[in-house]
Enzyme design. Structure first.
Site, PDB file in Angstrom:
ATOM      1  N   THR A 118      -3.000 -16.810  -3.831  1.00 60.16           N
ATOM      2  CA  THR A 118      -1.929 -15.818  -3.718  1.00 60.16           C
ATOM      3  C   THR A 118      -2.547 -14.560  -3.133  1.00 60.16           C
ATOM      4  OG1 THR A 118      -0.755 -16.746  -5.609  1.00 60.16           O
ATOM      5  CG2 THR A 118      -0.188 -14.504  -4.965  1.00 60.16           C
ATOM      6  N   LYS A 133       5.893 -16.509  -2.679  1.00 61.21           N
ATOM      7  CA  LYS A 133       5.119 -16.421  -3.919  1.00 61.21           C
ATOM      8  C   LYS A 133       5.297 -15.053  -4.573  1.00 61.21           C
ATOM      9  CE  LYS A 133       2.337 -17.695  -7.186  1.00 61.21           C
ATOM     10  NZ  LYS A 133       0.939 -18.133  -7.033  1.00 61.21           N
ATOM     11  N   LYS A 163      -3.400  -8.468  -9.880  1.00 61.33           N
ATOM     12  CA  LYS A 163      -3.581  -8.433  -8.430  1.00 61.33           C
ATOM     13  C   LYS A 163      -2.284  -8.803  -7.717  1.00 61.33           C
ATOM     14  CE  LYS A 163      -4.844 -12.134  -6.715  1.00 61.33           C
ATOM     15  NZ  LYS A 163      -4.248 -13.394  -6.173  1.00 61.33           N
TER      16      LYS A 163
END
Length: 288
Positions: free
Chosen positions: A95, A170, A238
């Site tokens: 990701t 995502k 993150k």
């Protein structure tokens, strides 16, 4: 095709094992070889460097930690694109930033190398069971070539468009997960404060409209005091920061995701619990 895989973490290990079980030949690299021992024991082959790995395979899957890791791995002076040959395929399942996925795709195209950004959802359980959902950006023809391999470890493959589109999908996924994780932990904190039986609450919520993946997967782990990572808290933080950066670029305000980022920032940056699972968020309320 001969398969290479870089990144033997929680998710990568499950995916590699499914590829091996399906009879694929898999060569692996990881910065710490000890973390690769479980898949090596199951039949994977070791490569000493990414350059050595890409020289032996037709397709490379990567799943590393942070965008800076992806950038160095793909675009560094000794990275994958420095050694890739025309006709090879690179699939990044980390990701990461959509803009970085676009940069990698465009750079690779100049060398005749095909690239997909293909982040996944489903956690460690999905990786182990081979039931992940894959969100793909890149060329349809490349996806067609890769689909037989993706099917070894996923149950749903969704193509959203060109380079970076998989990463945008995502981000939408992580926005939803942020809501379910804060909902899970606040529901447990409230139930405990009011003296309710938490096991009964878990069963009740799962039987009604509150049912969701986070509750089903991480609720039982919280009640067992199990904070081992199915997905690292630091990696989720993150992801949330990537979401908010992208939202800012789009002039889009996401107050719920902003609140979740602040909570995970407290957990990771202030309490130093980034290497625990995302369910450790409950520790902002519980001392355990």
């Amino acid at each position: 095709m001969k398969v290479g895989f870089i990144g033997t973490g929680v998710m990568g290990t499950g995916i590699i094992n499914n590829l091996l079980q399906a009879g694929e030949s898999v060569t692996v690299f990881n910065r710490t070889r000890a973390h690769a021992e479980p898949v090596l024991a199951n039949g994977a082959t070791w490569a000493a460097t990414p350059a050595a790995l890409i020289a032996q395979v037709d397709i490379v899957f990567t799943m590393v930690g942070f965008p800076q890791d992806v950038e160095a791995l793909y675009l560094g002076t000794d990275g994958l694109l420095a050694h890739a040959q025309p006709g090879q395929i690179l699939v990044d399942m980390t990701t990461s930033r959509p803009s970085l996925a676009q940069q990698i795709g465009e750079t690779a195209a100049l060398k005749g190398v095909a690239v997909l950004d293909a982040p996944v959802s489903g956690g460690d359980i999905g990786a182990k069971k081979g039931t992940l959902t894959v969100m793909v950006g890149g060329a349809t023809q490349t996806l067609s070539q890769v689909t037989p391999l993706l099917q070894h470890f996923s149950q749903t493959i969704n193509h959203f468009g060109g380079f970076g589109a998989g990463q945008h999908a995502k981000m939408a996924n992580q926005i939803m997960i942020a809501g379910t994780m804060t909902g899970l932990t606040e529901a447990f904190a409230y139930a405990q404060a009011t003296g309710l039986d938490l096991h009964q609450i878990l069963t009740t919520l799962q039987g009604g409209a509150a049912a969701n993946f986070s509750l089903a997967t991480y609720g039982p782990r919280i009640l067992k005091g199990d904070y081992t990572p199915g997905f690292f808290a630091k990696h989720f933080l993150k992801d949330l920061r990537i979401v908010l950066d992208e939202a800012a670029r789009l002039h889009l305000t996401l107050p719920g995701t902003t609140a979740a980022e602040q909570l995970y920032a407290t957990l990771v940056d202030k309490q130093g619990l980034g290497s625990q699972g995302t369910q450790a968020l409950i520790k902002l309320w519980w001392d355990n």
